[in-house]
Design a protein around this motif. Sequence first.
Motif, PDB file in Angstrom:
ATOM      1  N   VAL A  35       0.843  -1.202   0.000  1.00  0.00           N
ATOM      2  CA  VAL A  35       0.000   0.000   0.000  1.00  0.00           C
ATOM      3  C   VAL A  35       0.877   1.251   0.000  1.00  0.00           C
ATOM      4  O   VAL A  35       0.646   2.184  -0.765  1.00  0.00           O
ATOM      5  CB  VAL A  35      -0.971  -0.004   1.207  1.00  0.00           C
ATOM      6  CG1 VAL A  35      -1.631   1.343   1.392  1.00  0.00           C
ATOM      7  CG2 VAL A  35      -2.025  -1.086   1.040  1.00  0.00           C
ATOM      8  N   ARG A  73       0.441  -2.175  -7.162  1.00  0.00           N
ATOM      9  CA  ARG A  73      -0.846  -1.482  -7.074  1.00  0.00           C
ATOM     10  C   ARG A  73      -2.000  -2.471  -6.966  1.00  0.00           C
ATOM     11  O   ARG A  73      -2.977  -2.219  -6.257  1.00  0.00           O
ATOM     12  CB  ARG A  73      -1.024  -0.550  -8.271  1.00  0.00           C
ATOM     13  CG  ARG A  73      -0.035   0.605  -8.244  1.00  0.00           C
ATOM     14  CD  ARG A  73      -0.358   1.680  -9.253  1.00  0.00           C
ATOM     15  NE  ARG A  73      -0.353   1.203 -10.633  1.00  0.00           N
ATOM     16  CZ  ARG A  73       0.689   1.282 -11.458  1.00  0.00           C
ATOM     17  NH1 ARG A  73       1.820   1.811 -11.036  1.00  0.00           N
ATOM     18  NH2 ARG A  73       0.599   0.844 -12.691  1.00  0.00           N
ATOM     19  N   ASP A 129       1.403   3.870  -3.188  1.00  0.00           N
ATOM     20  CA  ASP A 129       1.135   5.299  -3.022  1.00  0.00           C
ATOM     21  C   ASP A 129       2.272   6.140  -3.586  1.00  0.00           C
ATOM     22  O   ASP A 129       2.062   7.275  -4.020  1.00  0.00           O
ATOM     23  CB  ASP A 129       0.914   5.609  -1.542  1.00  0.00           C
ATOM     24  CG  ASP A 129       0.412   7.020  -1.322  1.00  0.00           C
ATOM     25  OD1 ASP A 129      -0.533   7.423  -2.035  1.00  0.00           O
ATOM     26  OD2 ASP A 129       0.949   7.715  -0.447  1.00  0.00           O
ATOM     27  N   ARG A 130       3.454   5.588  -3.596  1.00  0.00           N
ATOM     28  CA  ARG A 130       4.628   6.293  -4.126  1.00  0.00           C
ATOM     29  C   ARG A 130       4.885   5.959  -5.592  1.00  0.00           C
ATOM     30  O   ARG A 130       5.936   6.301  -6.124  1.00  0.00           O
ATOM     31  CB  ARG A 130       5.859   5.940  -3.301  1.00  0.00           C
ATOM     32  CG  ARG A 130       5.726   6.420  -1.877  1.00  0.00           C
ATOM     33  CD  ARG A 130       6.913   6.013  -1.057  1.00  0.00           C
ATOM     34  NE  ARG A 130       6.735   6.475   0.306  1.00  0.00           N
ATOM     35  CZ  ARG A 130       7.717   6.890   1.053  1.00  0.00           C
ATOM     36  NH1 ARG A 130       8.946   6.891   0.609  1.00  0.00           N
ATOM     37  NH2 ARG A 130       7.479   7.297   2.289  1.00  0.00           N
TER      38      ARG A 130
END
Length: 63
Positions: free
Chosen positions: A19, A31, A23-24
């Motif tokens: 997660v 993903r 996000d980065r």
Amino acid sequence: MTVLVLGVLVLAVGGCVCVVWADRGGPRWVRAVAAATLSAGDLLRDLRRNRRRGGNRSGGGGD
């Protein structure tokens, strides 16, 4: 039993890592794992919420 608990722990930690990585801007598979982890968390939260309510879905019509 210990192996089962350790396996669940490894899956949970791995999901959390994915997660954060997603996000980065991680790769596509990260993903996908992150989406699955967040969906599983939402599902468990909904199940727990329904259990606290007593699972009563009749709407309380009182007919």
